[in-house]
Design a protein around this motif. Structure first.
Motif, PDB file in Angstrom:
ATOM      1  N   THR A 152       0.838  -1.197   0.000  1.00  0.00           N
ATOM      2  CA  THR A 152       0.000   0.000   0.000  1.00  0.00           C
ATOM      3  C   THR A 152       0.879   1.256   0.000  1.00  0.00           C
ATOM      4  O   THR A 152       1.823   1.372   0.786  1.00  0.00           O
ATOM      5  CB  THR A 152      -0.913   0.006   1.238  1.00  0.00           C
ATOM      6  N   GLY A 153       0.574   2.186  -0.914  1.00  0.00           N
ATOM      7  CA  GLY A 153       1.348   3.415  -1.026  1.00  0.00           C
ATOM      8  C   GLY A 153       2.492   3.353  -2.013  1.00  0.00           C
ATOM      9  O   GLY A 153       3.138   4.369  -2.294  1.00  0.00           O
ATOM     10  N   ARG A 154       2.761   2.145  -2.571  1.00  0.00           N
ATOM     11  CA  ARG A 154       3.868   2.007  -3.526  1.00  0.00           C
ATOM     12  C   ARG A 154       3.396   1.760  -4.954  1.00  0.00           C
ATOM     13  O   ARG A 154       4.188   1.417  -5.829  1.00  0.00           O
ATOM     14  CB  ARG A 154       4.796   0.847  -3.108  1.00  0.00           C
ATOM     15  N   GLY A 155       2.125   1.968  -5.210  1.00  0.00           N
ATOM     16  CA  GLY A 155       1.559   1.660  -6.522  1.00  0.00           C
ATOM     17  C   GLY A 155       2.178   2.432  -7.670  1.00  0.00           C
ATOM     18  O   GLY A 155       2.280   1.926  -8.797  1.00  0.00           O
ATOM     19  N   SER A 156       2.612   3.668  -7.414  1.00  0.00           N
ATOM     20  CA  SER A 156       3.173   4.488  -8.493  1.00  0.00           C
ATOM     21  C   SER A 156       4.694   4.382  -8.591  1.00  0.00           C
ATOM     22  O   SER A 156       5.316   5.059  -9.417  1.00  0.00           O
ATOM     23  CB  SER A 156       2.769   5.951  -8.296  1.00  0.00           C
ATOM     24  N   SER A 157       5.302   3.532  -7.760  1.00  0.00           N
ATOM     25  CA  SER A 157       6.763   3.345  -7.800  1.00  0.00           C
ATOM     26  C   SER A 157       7.147   2.453  -8.971  1.00  0.00           C
ATOM     27  O   SER A 157       6.360   1.613  -9.437  1.00  0.00           O
ATOM     28  CB  SER A 157       7.248   2.706  -6.499  1.00  0.00           C
ATOM     29  N   TYR A 158       8.389   2.636  -9.429  1.00  0.00           N
ATOM     30  CA  TYR A 158       8.953   1.776 -10.470  1.00  0.00           C
ATOM     31  C   TYR A 158       9.824   0.698  -9.816  1.00  0.00           C
ATOM     32  O   TYR A 158      10.314   0.895  -8.690  1.00  0.00           O
ATOM     33  CB  TYR A 158       9.780   2.600 -11.460  1.00  0.00           C
ATOM     34  N   PRO A 159      10.033  -0.447 -10.481  1.00  0.00           N
ATOM     35  CA  PRO A 159      10.839  -1.518  -9.900  1.00  0.00           C
ATOM     36  C   PRO A 159      12.218  -1.075  -9.400  1.00  0.00           C
ATOM     37  O   PRO A 159      12.696  -1.570  -8.377  1.00  0.00           O
ATOM     38  CB  PRO A 159      10.964  -2.515 -11.061  1.00  0.00           C
ATOM     39  N   SER A 160      12.840  -0.120 -10.093  1.00  0.00           N
ATOM     40  CA  SER A 160      14.167   0.349  -9.677  1.00  0.00           C
ATOM     41  C   SER A 160      14.139   1.067  -8.330  1.00  0.00           C
ATOM     42  O   SER A 160      15.180   1.257  -7.695  1.00  0.00           O
ATOM     43  CB  SER A 160      14.745   1.290 -10.740  1.00  0.00           C
ATOM     44  N   GLN A 161      12.943   1.462  -7.889  1.00  0.00           N
ATOM     45  CA  GLN A 161      12.800   2.160  -6.607  1.00  0.00           C
ATOM     46  C   GLN A 161      12.424   1.215  -5.465  1.00  0.00           C
ATOM     47  O   GLN A 161      12.185   1.662  -4.346  1.00  0.00           O
ATOM     48  CB  GLN A 161      11.725   3.252  -6.750  1.00  0.00           C
TER      49      GLN A 161
END
Length: 341
Positions: A131-140
């Motif tokens: 939750t809260g990481r939906g807009s993150s990219y795999p590199s992050q």
């Protein structure tokens, strides 16, 4: 749920034919976590790729939920694969897509409407703890977070079976445990059948209900995890059990202990289930005229219960020691006396 009969896979090369899977039979029950363990080259990764036909078998049959997988056409196979999720050692994420977009990818392919797709993705992000990481990219993301995305993506189409190919071997021990806990939680909440490939007995011990040990393309030993820990039959299985119980040089160690304590008996006790929590040693000391010295002990937990070993030295009259050991055996604790341990 999954019935495998006479399964084989031969890879043909220019110089020779390689038998990766050799006439393998197995039955995996609905809703269980079934582990397959083996060293490199045992055929375990080929075996799991045969289950969803990433590899085509050379012979035998694979029946999943009353559907014969090995005889499906390409179109039928595409539909069948929607009911089989798969997670990989190195995550296999799309690096140009966000977490949400990675999870949504199989739903896009399946043609799910956008609004319904968004709702399903949100459910899965919450389920796997992102939750809260939906807009993150795999590199992050950390390695454990990437694997959580891989797990969520594999669950997108509500599969009946989840295939895990060395899903934790690229992770550190603490992260491995968190991913294993997640798989147990998913198994309990969704009633999902999980087939898990690994070379680590810790993984088998922690989450699997049953285990198959592979060597040379064959299953050489199979059973409930607790039974396999208690009574490993094959040399390869004993090596894997020693990974967890931590004493590959047990026989040499016990011989040295026997030399150090020439008077009395050195014995190893095997505890199962509730007996691991009972004060057996103090009970023996009270009931019999023997001195009991604890030399080494360990308890490990499996899905089917606890299993412990304890090495002790008993000193006193031989008759009294024999009576004490007989009493221990009557409590359902297995006893092995050096030098035969």
């Amino acid at each position: 749920m999954i019935s495998i009969k006479g399964l084989s896979k031969v890879f043909k090369t220019k110089d020779q034919d390689v038998q990766a899977v050799d006439n393998l039979d197995a039955v995996i029950e609905s809703g269980e976590i079934f582990g397959v363990i083996g060293y490199s080259g045992a055929g375990k990764s080929t075996f799991i790729r045969l289950l969803n036909r990433l590899e085509d078998p050379s012979g035998g049959t694979i029946d999943i939920d009353n559907q014969e997988i090995s005889s499906l056409s390409k179109k039928e196979l595409r539909l069948a694969r929607q009911e089989m999720g798969m997670i990989f050692q190195h995550f296999n994420l799309l690096w140009s897509r966000t977490v949400e977009e990675n999870i949504a990818f199989p739903l896009e392919i399946a043609g799910m409407p956008k609004e319904e797709r968004k709702k399903r993705v949100d459910e899965l992000i919450e389920l796997v703890g992102l939750t809260g990481r939906g807009s993150s990219y795999p590199s992050q993301l950390s390695g454990g977070q990437k694997q959580r995305v891989g797990i969520a993506r594999s669950l997108a189409n509500r599969p009946k079976v989840l295939l895990c190919d060395e899903a934790t071997s690229a992770l550190d021990p603490e992260t491995t445990d968190s991913i294993l806990d997640l798989l147990v939680d998913i198994n309990a909440k969704l009633g999902l059948t999980i087939v898990l490939i690994t070379h680590e007995m810790h993984v088998i011990r922690k989450i699997c209900h049953r285990v198959a040990v592979m060597e040379g393309g064959r299953i050489v030993e199979e059973g409930d995890v607790l039974d396999v820990f208690l009574r490993p039959q094959e040399k390869v299985t004993k090596r894997f059990v020693d990974q967890v119980m931590g004493d590959p040089d047990r026989e040499d160690s016990l011989n040295l202990i026997k030399e150090k304590y020439p008077v009395g008996e050195v014995a190893q006790f095997h505890f199962v289930g509730e007996r691991t929590h009972q004060a057996l040693i103090s009970e023996v000391s009270r009931k019999f005229q023997v001195d009991v010295n604890v030399l080494h002990g360990k308890i490990t937990q499996t899905q089917k219960g606890a299993y412990g070993t304890l090495i002790v030295h008993l000193e006193g009259e031989k008759e009294e020691i024999d009576r004490a050991l007989e009493f221990v055996k009557e409590t359902s604790v297995e006893v092995e006396v050096a030098p035969n341990v």
